[in-house]
Design a protein around this motif. Structure first.
Motif, PDB file in Angstrom:
ATOM      1  N   PHE A 420      -4.597  -8.168   2.663  1.00 16.29           N
ATOM      2  CA  PHE A 420      -4.114  -7.126   1.767  1.00 16.29           C
ATOM      3  C   PHE A 420      -3.075  -6.293   2.511  1.00 16.29           C
ATOM      4  O   PHE A 420      -3.334  -5.834   3.635  1.00 16.29           O
ATOM      5  CB  PHE A 420      -5.265  -6.244   1.281  1.00 16.29           C
ATOM      6  CG  PHE A 420      -6.031  -6.845   0.138  1.00 16.29           C
ATOM      7  CD1 PHE A 420      -5.662  -6.585  -1.171  1.00 16.29           C
ATOM      8  CD2 PHE A 420      -7.108  -7.702   0.361  1.00 16.29           C
ATOM      9  CE1 PHE A 420      -6.356  -7.137  -2.234  1.00 16.29           C
ATOM     10  CE2 PHE A 420      -7.810  -8.263  -0.689  1.00 16.29           C
ATOM     11  CZ  PHE A 420      -7.425  -7.989  -2.003  1.00 16.29           C
ATOM     12  N   ILE A 421      -1.895  -6.102   1.907  1.00 18.40           N
ATOM     13  CA  ILE A 421      -0.805  -5.413   2.608  1.00 18.40           C
ATOM     14  C   ILE A 421      -0.497  -4.051   1.983  1.00 18.40           C
ATOM     15  O   ILE A 421       0.498  -3.418   2.315  1.00 18.40           O
ATOM     16  CB  ILE A 421       0.464  -6.291   2.652  1.00 18.40           C
ATOM     17  CG1 ILE A 421       0.862  -6.772   1.252  1.00 18.40           C
ATOM     18  CG2 ILE A 421       0.264  -7.462   3.589  1.00 18.40           C
ATOM     19  CD1 ILE A 421       2.145  -7.591   1.212  1.00 18.40           C
ATOM     20  N   ILE A 422      -1.353  -3.599   1.038  1.00 18.66           N
ATOM     21  CA  ILE A 422      -1.235  -2.233   0.514  1.00 18.66           C
ATOM     22  C   ILE A 422      -2.514  -1.486   0.875  1.00 18.66           C
ATOM     23  O   ILE A 422      -3.551  -2.111   1.131  1.00 18.66           O
ATOM     24  CB  ILE A 422      -0.994  -2.221  -1.022  1.00 18.66           C
ATOM     25  CG1 ILE A 422      -2.200  -2.822  -1.766  1.00 18.66           C
ATOM     26  CG2 ILE A 422       0.289  -2.954  -1.373  1.00 18.66           C
ATOM     27  CD1 ILE A 422      -2.106  -2.665  -3.288  1.00 18.66           C
ATOM     28  N   PRO A 423      -2.483  -0.159   0.926  1.00 13.32           N
ATOM     29  CA  PRO A 423      -3.686   0.607   1.318  1.00 13.32           C
ATOM     30  C   PRO A 423      -4.855   0.371   0.365  1.00 13.32           C
ATOM     31  O   PRO A 423      -4.667   0.027  -0.806  1.00 13.32           O
ATOM     32  CB  PRO A 423      -3.210   2.072   1.254  1.00 13.32           C
ATOM     33  CG  PRO A 423      -1.721   2.007   1.336  1.00 13.32           C
ATOM     34  CD  PRO A 423      -1.314   0.725   0.704  1.00 13.32           C
ATOM     35  N   SER A 424      -6.059   0.601   0.863  1.00 11.46           N
ATOM     36  CA  SER A 424      -7.267   0.345   0.082  1.00 11.46           C
ATOM     37  C   SER A 424      -7.305   1.170  -1.205  1.00 11.46           C
ATOM     38  O   SER A 424      -7.759   0.693  -2.247  1.00 11.46           O
ATOM     39  CB  SER A 424      -8.518   0.629   0.923  1.00 11.46           C
ATOM     40  OG  SER A 424      -8.503   1.962   1.384  1.00 11.46           O
TER      41      SER A 424
END
Length: 631
Positions: A420-424
């Motif tokens: 995953f390359i976007i914040p949680s």
């Protein structure tokens, strides 16, 4: 000047030999079978490379480590020395050309695995080569009392019949006395000259520390010794976690494990080699061929599988002969964890038999058939179908591979990796806006908690089962998330391959190899027992314990290990320490770590005194984990 020294200077740019190298070379040049036991960093390869360069003909080098073979061939080629390795994945027609080159192309070194000798046509070609020396590297694999025993090594002794006047040189870095005798017998060495370098590393202080806060202890060690360091961990996730935590604490740290790309490995290695990073956090994939002289500290934060591996990894410290430290941090939970990692995943005969029969059924191989048949193989799918534990199954298949019953290609990896390359919080926002995707995404996040930090191998059948969706639906979602730049997603088509090397005979096949399995399991239990004795024995010098394990008996204490230092130190006055701690927290609240920094005593002594003060109700612990005087 001797010819051997001239070659050393010309090709390797060294002006003198290390201890025992010259004696081993002289033994080989005199035509003697030779056994050399030289611990890590002793320069074993020089011992066969130089005599092979002096004599006419070609040196046959038998080694089980493909990566090491490739590395040595590359290093020889850099020195304009002609060398070839017959590794896996080479087609038969290519192999014929390579062997032709060996025969007619003035090559000096031919590297191959012991399994290659089981091919009759390769053996026939080798018989016609002008072999001047047969070198058996990692010779402990010959012994059934060595942890990496491979029956294919037993075929090497047959080369004696074809090359009766060619010397054999057996090389290993670690072997117990029992294994050493077995190697000599199994290889059929004739009155071998024996050379054994002492296992003593007089400049290394072997330290064992009991601690519940390993990160804090690491921080203390690295601040006290700010030179180059290695921290060994058991898995890839720990590599990332520990290196990240160290950077947060202000240390220049990088990491290394088998899952990194070649580019990432080279980049991280270079940072450490050039001292731009003080610390490299690594799995045991790191170390082969590494010769950095100024490593001050090697720290293990989990128990090693055996003392052989520990000795080799610890021995990467202090190669400049300056004082260095090999530190093992442990606590009460480590023993259970080690048993789960090393012992509980060992397959027994019944489990091995079950795996073999299920494998044959899985690929629809009838009894009495199957020889040389090849199949694409996905370990996770197989385990899911038959409800087998993955690690135990993999160990069973690896054992069958080492016995030559089948061959498992060593390019095993998951089909899919993603990150995953976007914040949680953005992922949570996405799931709230796309409720149809939520079940799959939550299944992924619960299964792979580190998926935000690194590319993670992804088990498609497992996620399909956990999320109650089809694999096709999951594939479609992954593609959508990739297009929306929510994940980085790589689909690979490189399942491992299995080749069946003999006909299916069920129990007869397993009965034939069962004795080796029993020996292997017994050995692994004994090895872990030796590790536990090493960490728990507090009445014997740590260096002496290691030397005794390898059959080197000494009555002299090293004077610098954790045991020897504790003997030198005056016994702590616990009453005085109690008064000091009581005085410190009279006017301010402090946690246990802050107290320890103030008093500068051992952590176990500080914890003991704090517990005593709590039990005697002299101090109390507040909800913020800080201590104050009880009024």
């Amino acid at each position: 000047m001797s010819e051997a020294l001239q070659i050393l200077q010309k090709y390797w740019k060294h002006n003198s030999f290390r201890p025992l190298q010259k004696e081993i070379i002289d033994s080989v040049l005199s035509g003697q079978d030779t056994f050399a036991l030289m611990p890590t960093g002793g320069g074993k390869s020089i011992c066969f490379q130089i005599p092979a360069m002096i004599n006419e003909g070609i040196c046959l080098v038998i080694s089980p480590l493909i990566a090491l073979m490739k590395d040595q061939v590359a290093n020889l080629q850099k020195r304009n020395i002609k060398a070839i390795a017959l590794t896996g994945g080479i087609r038969s027609d290519e192999m014929i050309n390579l062997l032709d080159n060996c025969q007619f192309g003035n090559y000096k070194f031919l590297y191959l695995s012991p399994e290659r000798l089981q091919s009759d046509w390769i053996l026939e070609r080798i018989k016609n080569l002008p072999i001047n020396l047969i070198t058996i590297d990692e010779a402990h694999c010959v012994s059934q009392w060595g942890q990496d025993f491979r029956p294919a090594y037993l075929k090497i002794a047959e080369l004696k019949n074809h090359f009766p006047n060619t010397p054999f040189l057996a090389l290993t870095a670690t072997a117990t006395p029992k294994a050493k005798e077995d190697i000599i017998t199994q290889l059929g060495l004739q009155k071998p000259q024996l050379f054994q370098k002492s296992f003593a590393r007089k400049n290394i202080a072997y330290m064992v520390f009991q601690t519940d806060d390993k990160l804090f202890r690491i921080e203390q060690i690295l601040k006290k010794n700010p030179q180059s360091s290695i921290i060994y961990v058991r898995n890839r996730k720990s590599c990332l976690d520990i290196s990240t935590q160290l950077r947060y604490l202000g240390f220049k740290a990088t990491f290394y494990h088998g899952g990194l790309t070649s580019k990432e490995k080279d980049k991280n290695m270079l940072l450490w080699m050039q001292d731009e990073a003080q610390v490299i956090v690594a799995t045991n994939a790191f170390g082969m061929g590494i010769d950095k002289s100024n490593v001050k500290t090697v720290i293990h934060i989990q128990l090693p599988e055996n003392l052989e591996n520990y000795y080799q990894e610890a021995g990467r410290a202090g190669r400049n002969e300056e004082k260095a430290f090999a530190v093992l941090l442990t606590n009460s939970s480590d023993i259970i964890q080690a048993e789960n990692q090393f012992i509980n995943i060992l397959p027994d005969k019944a489990f091995l038999n079950s795996i073999y029969i299920k494998l044959c059924n899985y690929f629809q191989i009838a009894y009495g058939e199957g020889i040389n048949e090849q199949f694409s193989f996905n370990l996770n799918l197989f385990c899911l179908k038959y409800k087998f534990p993955v690690l135990k199954t993999y160990n069973a298949i690896q054992f069958l591979d080492r016995q030559g019953v089948l061959t498992l290609s060593h390019e095993f990896s998951e089909k899919i990796s993603l990150q995953f390359i976007i914040p949680s919080k953005e992922v949570i926002r996405y799931t709230s806006l796309n409720p149809n995707d939520e079940e799959i995404i939550l299944a992924i996040l619960r299964t792979y908690p580190g998926i935000y930090d690194m590319q993670t191998a992804f088990n498609l059948p497992l996620i399909a089962k956990k999320s109650n969706h089809t694999e096709t639906q999951i594939h479609a979602l992954l593609q959508k998330l990739k297009e929306k730049e929510i994940i980085e997603y790589h689909s690979k088509n490189n399942d491992s391959r299995i080749i069946f090397n003999e006909i299916r005979e069920d129990e007869r096949t397993i009965n034939r190899v069962a004795k080796y399995l029993e020996n292997q399991n017994k050995l692994k239990r004994e090895q872990l027992k030796s590790v536990l004795e090493y960490i728990n024995e507090d009445t014997v010098c740590k260096s002496k314990l290691i030397l005794n394990y390898f059959g080197e008996i000494t009555n002299t204490n090293c004077g610098i290990c954790s045991y020897c230092i504790s003997k030198k130190n005056k016994k702590t006055d616990l009453v005085q320490l109690s008064q000091e701690i009581h005085s410190i927290i009279t006017n301010e609240e402090l946690n246990s770590r802050e107290i320890q920094n103030r008093v500068n005593n051992k952590s176990d002594e500080v914890i003991f005194v704090i517990k005593q003060l709590l039990e005697n109700k002299k101090i109390i612990l507040k909800p913020n984990n800080k201590y104050i005087i009880k009024l």
